[in-house]
Design an enzyme around this catalytic site. Structure first.
Site, PDB file in Angstrom:
ATOM      1  N   ARG A   8       1.137  -1.253  -0.385  1.00  0.00           N
ATOM      2  CA  ARG A   8      -0.051   0.078  -0.299  1.00  0.00           C
ATOM      3  C   ARG A   8       0.724   1.154  -0.016  1.00  0.00           C
ATOM      4  O   ARG A   8       0.231   2.250   0.036  1.00  0.00           O
ATOM      5  CB  ARG A   8      -1.153   0.136   1.792  1.00  0.00           C
ATOM      6  CG  ARG A   8      -2.025  -1.467   1.765  1.00  0.00           C
ATOM      7  CD  ARG A   8      -2.449  -1.592  -0.020  1.00  0.00           C
ATOM      8  NE  ARG A   8      -3.599  -2.450   0.240  1.00  0.00           N
ATOM      9  CZ  ARG A   8      -4.235  -2.389  -0.737  1.00  0.00           C
ATOM     10  NH1 ARG A   8      -4.063  -3.046  -2.089  1.00  0.00           N
ATOM     11  NH2 ARG A   8      -5.786  -4.064  -0.335  1.00  0.00           N
TER      12      ARG A   8
ATOM     13  N   HIS B 154      -3.358 -10.953 -13.359  1.00  0.00           N
ATOM     14  CA  HIS B 154      -4.611 -11.242 -12.494  1.00  0.00           C
ATOM     15  C   HIS B 154      -6.158 -11.597 -14.111  1.00  0.00           C
ATOM     16  O   HIS B 154      -6.509 -10.567 -14.559  1.00  0.00           O
ATOM     17  CB  HIS B 154      -5.275  -9.522 -12.347  1.00  0.00           C
ATOM     18  CG  HIS B 154      -6.867  -9.924 -11.491  1.00  0.00           C
ATOM     19  ND1 HIS B 154      -7.027  -9.763 -10.180  1.00  0.00           N
ATOM     20  CD2 HIS B 154      -8.396 -10.043 -11.756  1.00  0.00           C
ATOM     21  CE1 HIS B 154      -7.847  -9.369  -9.491  1.00  0.00           C
ATOM     22  NE2 HIS B 154      -9.062  -9.849 -10.368  1.00  0.00           N
TER      23      HIS B 154
ATOM     24  N   HIS C  94      -3.154 -16.316  -8.158  1.00  0.00           N
ATOM     25  CA  HIS C  94      -4.591 -16.322  -7.927  1.00  0.00           C
ATOM     26  C   HIS C  94      -5.884 -17.326  -8.499  1.00  0.00           C
ATOM     27  O   HIS C  94      -7.542 -16.666  -8.072  1.00  0.00           O
ATOM     28  CB  HIS C  94      -5.437 -15.458  -6.773  1.00  0.00           C
ATOM     29  CG  HIS C  94      -5.030 -14.346  -7.508  1.00  0.00           C
ATOM     30  ND1 HIS C  94      -5.469 -14.041  -8.459  1.00  0.00           N
ATOM     31  CD2 HIS C  94      -5.205 -12.646  -7.192  1.00  0.00           C
ATOM     32  CE1 HIS C  94      -6.135 -12.631  -9.433  1.00  0.00           C
ATOM     33  NE2 HIS C  94      -4.952 -11.694  -7.579  1.00  0.00           N
TER      34      HIS C  94
ATOM     35  N   ASP D 202      -1.617 -12.807  -2.070  1.00  0.00           N
ATOM     36  CA  ASP D 202      -2.372 -11.711  -2.310  1.00  0.00           C
ATOM     37  C   ASP D 202      -2.213 -10.991  -0.662  1.00  0.00           C
ATOM     38  O   ASP D 202      -3.691 -11.030  -1.085  1.00  0.00           O
ATOM     39  CB  ASP D 202      -3.498 -12.724  -2.733  1.00  0.00           C
ATOM     40  CG  ASP D 202      -4.020 -11.179  -3.579  1.00  0.00           C
ATOM     41  OD1 ASP D 202      -3.511 -10.474  -3.870  1.00  0.00           O
ATOM     42  OD2 ASP D 202      -4.875 -11.314  -4.191  1.00  0.00           O
TER      43      ASP D 202
ATOM     44  N   HIS E  97      -7.288  -4.383   4.033  1.00  0.00           N
ATOM     45  CA  HIS E  97      -7.897  -2.898   4.218  1.00  0.00           C
ATOM     46  C   HIS E  97      -8.454  -3.057   5.503  1.00  0.00           C
ATOM     47  O   HIS E  97      -9.163  -3.079   6.080  1.00  0.00           O
ATOM     48  CB  HIS E  97      -8.921  -3.009   2.854  1.00  0.00           C
ATOM     49  CG  HIS E  97      -9.332  -3.191   1.492  1.00  0.00           C
ATOM     50  ND1 HIS E  97      -8.792  -2.250   0.728  1.00  0.00           N
ATOM     51  CD2 HIS E  97      -9.517  -4.728   0.679  1.00  0.00           C
ATOM     52  CE1 HIS E  97      -8.168  -3.010  -0.028  1.00  0.00           C
ATOM     53  NE2 HIS E  97      -8.510  -4.244  -0.633  1.00  0.00           N
TER      54      HIS E  97
END
Ligand code: DOR
Ligand code: ZN
Length: 420
Positions: free
Chosen positions: A58, A171, A217, A283, A287
């Site tokens: 982040r 992704h 993923h 992954d 948040h």
């Protein structure tokens, strides 16, 4: 010389050994070794440090969720000694300038060795970014503010990639298969981004790839089937290996790609535990609880970097996973695929990144024991075996689930990926 002693995973098996370390590197391996500093772990298990090729720490711009210090502190405590950090930040890591600034900014905060992904949205400019990143990342569909690449640009990107030595992590969800669904829970989220979207995306990739493309993923049985027989490398996360859409997590379980059915989770587990999925990656996508309050507006993602090794080592002790597969998926294979030559195994000449486990110390995962800034985990209450100690290039950086030495992390040296 410093000596670390214990039951080490060496040449494919556990053996009682002494590892002689000098200058951060394993210099000697033997039944008995003399040294001026000794760490004797008795019959505890010594494994290579984990390499997590998929974290979102982040920085810059989203540091209320996590920052490079807390992210890499969690990594070190969880036995992860190298990370590759994702570019969906503010601003995004998608130019040479942004990547340079990011490297400067996080270098003084890194508690484990690190590298960066460069975000790419078109075929132009790959060569300009190459010297500033360890690999590329592309989103085929929108996720957490990242727009997906236009469908007709993808073939050009895959073509341009051939002139680069770097790997491309994708992704893989095809937005053409998404459905407009009002979302109140995990089942709705799964309906909105169905497994056919993953399958279609992987088929599109497989048609054009040349051995440089990595599918992040993996989440569905259909996606797995689409991978079969291709040269794509693949990745599984603890959430898609262990959780389903029936988990009582609400928005905390909202991730992209979504958690799916038991059939999917079991298929991913079978493929992973039989060695058919190359890489285990967290992954780690934190948040805040506040942001996760309302399902429909909650951003997708969950924090995982500190529990990944611990949950999977517990699965080894339960007889559900072989140590060989775990070490391959979290250490040696990521090193090969992403060109991290000095990492990924206990061997003479390799970096002394060593994680110590006491297999008898089974504990329950509790948020308050973890080091995430966001303060929660999707694995609350799960059994795990956390590392007793983590060495990064011979330095004891974490011990008894706390950071021991801060800021020992370095920019990972570049190397050529070795992809069979
Ligand atoms: O669940 C997810 N979280 N999927 C993504 O694609 C992005 C990520 C994030 O950055 O939060
Ligand atoms: Zn991600």
């Amino acid at each position: 010389m410093m000596v670390i002693e214990g039951r080490a995973y060496y040449e494919g098996e556990l053996q009682h050994l002494c590892l002689g370390v000098e200058g951060g590197v394993i210099k000697e391996i033997g039944k008995t070794l003399k040294g001026d500093e000794r760490h004797d772990f008795g019959d505890m298990i010594l494994l290579p440090g984990g390499i997590d090729v998929h974290v979102h720490f982040r920085e810059p711009g989203l540091t209320h969720k996590e920052d490079f210090h807390t992210g890499t502190e969690s990594a070190a405590v969880g036995g992860i000694t190298s990370v590759l950090d994702m570019p969906n930040t503010l601003p995004p890591g998608d130019t040479a300038d942004a990547l340079l600034k990011k490297r400067e900014r996080v270098s003084g905060k890194a508690n484990v060795d690190f590298g960066l992904f460069a975000g790419v949205q078109s075929s132009g400019g790959l060569r300009d970014l190459e010297g500033y990143c360890h690999a590329f990342k592309v989103y085929m569909a929108e996720s957490f503010g990242q727009p997906g690449i236009p469908a007709d640009e993808l073939p050009r990107l895959l073509q341009a990639l051939k002139a680069s030595a770097r790997r491309l992590t994708v992704h893989a969800e095809d937005p053409a298969r998404f459905r407009a669904v009002e979302e109140h829970g995990l089942r709705d989220h799964w309906s909105a981004r169905p497994d056919q979207a993953e399958e279609a995306a992987i088929r599109r990739l497989a048609a054009r790839e040349n051995g440089q493309v990595h599918v992040a993923h993996l989440s569905s049985r259909l996606g797995l089937a689409a991978l079969e027989g291709t040269r794509l490398s693949s990745e599984a996360t603890p959430m898609h290996l262990l959780l389903t859409l029936d988990a009582p997590l609400g928005a905390l379980g909202k991730v992209n790609p979504p958690l799916r059915t038991r059939v999917d989770t079991e298929a991913i587990w079978r493929a992973f535990s039989s060695g058919r999925i190359d890489v285990l990656a967290s992954d780690h996508a934190p948040h805040t609880l506040e942001e996760k309050e309302e399902f429909s507006t909650a951003p997708p993602g969950a924090p995982n970097v500190e529990t990944t090794y611990a949950l999977m080592f517990r699965m080894v002790k339960r007889g559900k996973l072989s140590l060989k597969t775990l070490v391959s998926a979290l250490c040696s294979r990521p090193a090969e695929l992403f060109g991290l030559g000095s990492k990924g195994g206990i061997r003479v000449g390799g970096d002394a990144d060593i994680v110590v486990f006491n297999p008898r110390e089974v504990v329950k995962v509790r948020s308050e024991d973890l080091h995430y800034k966001c303060g929660w985990t999707p694995f609350e209450g799960w059994e795990a075996i956390f590392p007793k100690a983590t060495f990064l290039r011979g330095v004891l950086v974490a011990r008894e689930r706390e950071l021991e030495r801060a800021r020992k992390g370095r920019w990972l040296p570049f190397g050529e990926p070795q992809v069979p």
